[in-house]
Design an enzyme around this catalytic site. Structure first.
Site, mmCIF file in Angstrom:
data_model
loop_
_atom_site.group_PDB
_atom_site.id
_atom_site.type_symbol
_atom_site.label_atom_id
_atom_site.label_comp_id
_atom_site.label_asym_id
_atom_site.label_seq_id
_atom_site.Cartn_x
_atom_site.Cartn_y
_atom_site.Cartn_z
ATOM 1 N N HIS A 258 0.841 -1.210 0.000
ATOM 2 C CA HIS A 258 0.000 0.000 0.000
ATOM 3 C C HIS A 258 0.874 1.258 0.000
ATOM 4 O O HIS A 258 2.017 1.207 -0.422
ATOM 5 C CB HIS A 258 -0.993 -0.035 1.158
ATOM 6 C CG HIS A 258 -1.777 -1.317 1.183
ATOM 7 N ND1 HIS A 258 -2.839 -1.564 0.349
ATOM 8 C CD2 HIS A 258 -1.590 -2.447 1.921
ATOM 9 C CE1 HIS A 258 -3.312 -2.784 0.581
ATOM 10 N NE2 HIS A 258 -2.569 -3.350 1.522
ATOM 11 N N GLU A 273 -2.449 0.409 7.623
ATOM 12 C CA GLU A 273 -1.569 -0.680 7.197
ATOM 13 C C GLU A 273 -0.354 -0.136 6.461
ATOM 14 O O GLU A 273 0.765 -0.621 6.654
ATOM 15 C CB GLU A 273 -2.345 -1.650 6.307
ATOM 16 C CG GLU A 273 -1.520 -2.830 5.831
ATOM 17 C CD GLU A 273 -2.282 -3.742 4.880
ATOM 18 O OE1 GLU A 273 -1.690 -4.757 4.458
ATOM 19 O OE2 GLU A 273 -3.455 -3.437 4.554
ATOM 20 N N HIS A 326 2.543 -7.117 4.407
ATOM 21 C CA HIS A 326 1.168 -6.666 4.630
ATOM 22 C C HIS A 326 0.718 -6.999 6.044
ATOM 23 O O HIS A 326 1.309 -7.861 6.714
ATOM 24 C CB HIS A 326 0.215 -7.337 3.625
ATOM 25 C CG HIS A 326 0.431 -6.908 2.213
ATOM 26 N ND1 HIS A 326 -0.334 -5.940 1.598
ATOM 27 C CD2 HIS A 326 1.359 -7.293 1.288
ATOM 28 C CE1 HIS A 326 0.095 -5.756 0.360
ATOM 29 N NE2 HIS A 326 1.127 -6.570 0.147
ATOM 30 N N GLU A 389 1.363 -11.852 5.370
ATOM 31 C CA GLU A 389 0.356 -11.187 6.199
ATOM 32 C C GLU A 389 0.827 -11.349 7.643
ATOM 33 O O GLU A 389 0.818 -12.443 8.194
ATOM 34 C CB GLU A 389 -1.019 -11.814 5.992
ATOM 35 C CG GLU A 389 -1.619 -11.582 4.618
ATOM 36 C CD GLU A 389 -2.163 -10.153 4.431
ATOM 37 O OE1 GLU A 389 -2.016 -9.328 5.354
ATOM 38 O OE2 GLU A 389 -2.737 -9.878 3.354
#
Length: 424
Positions: A258, A273, A326, A389
């Site tokens: 992101h 995030e 992430h 993740e």
């Protein structure tokens, strides 16, 4: 006084009804574990009865009774019913405390009243669960303990509890705080002055042990923290020396997920995030370089980078590995937590498993495994590539933990160790 026959009969009938009412509810020998994402809780054993609320996948409730394909559970202090085919019936689980002075609370949150404490190895019976909390039968009645600091009594015990022996200042032992807002004091008792506060996941170097208190390095001076609100380690989060060459000569692309106008997931506290992935990526860069790797960043600040451009950076670099960072979110199931690693091609499965193992060993997080997925940045990548993740922002406890520098440092260490083990 004249005792009339109908009164005697009435008293006898009332006694029978009382006994029947008492024996109708069996002991809490079984639990109902929810098997679907959202399950309706009803007033009676039938789908036509009033809905009282909803419970969620993985939550556990004591079974009180069973009737016509429905089970009666204890729900918010009351009796309620759920369809049996939508739950898994299991026996009560015996849990063991993995730390000393584990707090047993009145409600499943860190702000509720402390009922009692459990010592390391002490066993209790689980009678329910909610999110990341277990409801247990303790010596002070029913209470709640956090799942991070307990495990089934037949599982391998964790070894993170502070040693009771004195620790010299030359030792690399550290303590990690278990709770937010922990008081740091000038001396080894609650009567001493509070000199500061720190938060869950923060690490401090141990100078010595005085009774149940740790003397720690605190800024340019020393201070004290209670031993029952920390876990201790002996420097286990340092980078592995399993390979004398480390990652020398390896090219690693680090992709902070992101950025810019794309915030990614937003945590319960409002954290972005994109901010967490960047801070983690910068820490990872430092540790990779220290291990001898050459690092290429897809972004080094809060800028927007398209998925296609991230892939292009990797494909034009002939990198030995592409690592995309992430943090996860699952608001409809706030109990979700843990770390998982995704890969797209079968030849990358070995890399994925090594990095996942490194992450779990370094952080102690819930292991959600290494899995195949089709995320754009790994599907279109010509280099060995993973998407990680690293924790759930939608989970209250984990969302707070992942923001700490100590947790992000452990994540970086885990990734580096996984890469070292893969390339050795």
């Amino acid at each position: 006084m004249i005792i009339r026959p109908y009164k005697v009969f009435g008293l006898f009938l009332l006694l029978l009804l009382s006994i029947a009412a008492y024996t109708a509810v069996p002991a809490h020998a079984d639990n109902a574990v929810v098997n679907i994402d959202t399950l309706n809780v009803r007033e009676g054993p039938g789908s036509f009865t009033k809905q009282l609320g909803q419970i969620h996948r993985g939550e556990t409730y004591p079974i009180l009774d069973e009737k016509s394909g429905w089970v009666q559970i204890q729900y918010n202090g009351k009796k309620a019913w759920v369809a049996k085919y939508l739950v898994k019936v299991q026996n009560n689980t015996s849990l063991r405390s993995d730390v000393n002075y584990l707090r047993v609370r009145a409600e499943p949150n860190t702000n509720s009243k402390i009922l009692t404490h459990l010592m390391k190895g002490e066993k209790v019976t689980q009678v329910g669960s909610k999110g990341s909390w277990y409801q247990v039968n303790s010596k002070k009645g029913k209470g709640w303990i956090h799942s991070d600091y307990s495990s089934p009594s037949n599982s391998k015990q964790k070894s993170s509890q502070p040693s009771q022996t004195s620790t010299s200042s030359g030792n690399s032992q550290k303590v990690t705080l278990l709770y937010n807002g922990t008081n740091i004091r000038s001396g080894p008792s609650t009567n001493h002055k509070i000199v500061g506060r720190a938060h869950k996941g923060d690490d401090f170097q141990v100078v010595s042990k005085e009774g149940k208190w740790y003397k720690i390095k605190y800024g340019s001076t020393t201070a004290f923290v209670a031993g029952w609100i920390v876990t201790a380690n002996s420097g286990a989060s340092t980078v592995s020396n399993s390979s004398s060459k480390g990652l020398k000569g390896k090219v690693i692309v680090v992709d902070a997920g992101h950025g810019g106008r794309d915030p990614g997931a937003i945590g319960l506290s409002g954290s972005y995030e994109k901010t967490l992935t960047l801070s983690t990526a910068l820490r990872l860069k430092e540790k990779l370089q220290a291990a001898g790797a050459r690092v290429i960043m897809t972004r080094s600040n809060d800028s927007y980078v398209s998925l296609a451009h991230r892939v292009s950076i990797s494909n034009s670099s002939a990198a030995d590995a592409f690592i995309s960072l992430h943090y996860n979110s699952f608001p409809s199931y706030p109990g979700a937590k843990g770390i998982e690693t995704f890969y797209n091609r079968s030849q990358d499965s070995g890399l994925a498993k090594q990095v996942q193992e490194g992450l779990i060993q370094a952080t102690g997080a819930r292991d959600r495994g290494a899995k195949v997925s089709g995320f754009h940045v790994i599907r279109n990548n010509t280099n060995p590539s993973l998407l990680l993740e690293l924790g759930y922002l939608s989970n209250t406890s984990e969302g707070s933990l992942v923001r700490t520098s100590s947790y992000q440092s452990k994540i970086s260490t885990g990734i580096v160790n996984g890469l070292i083990n893969y390339f050795k």
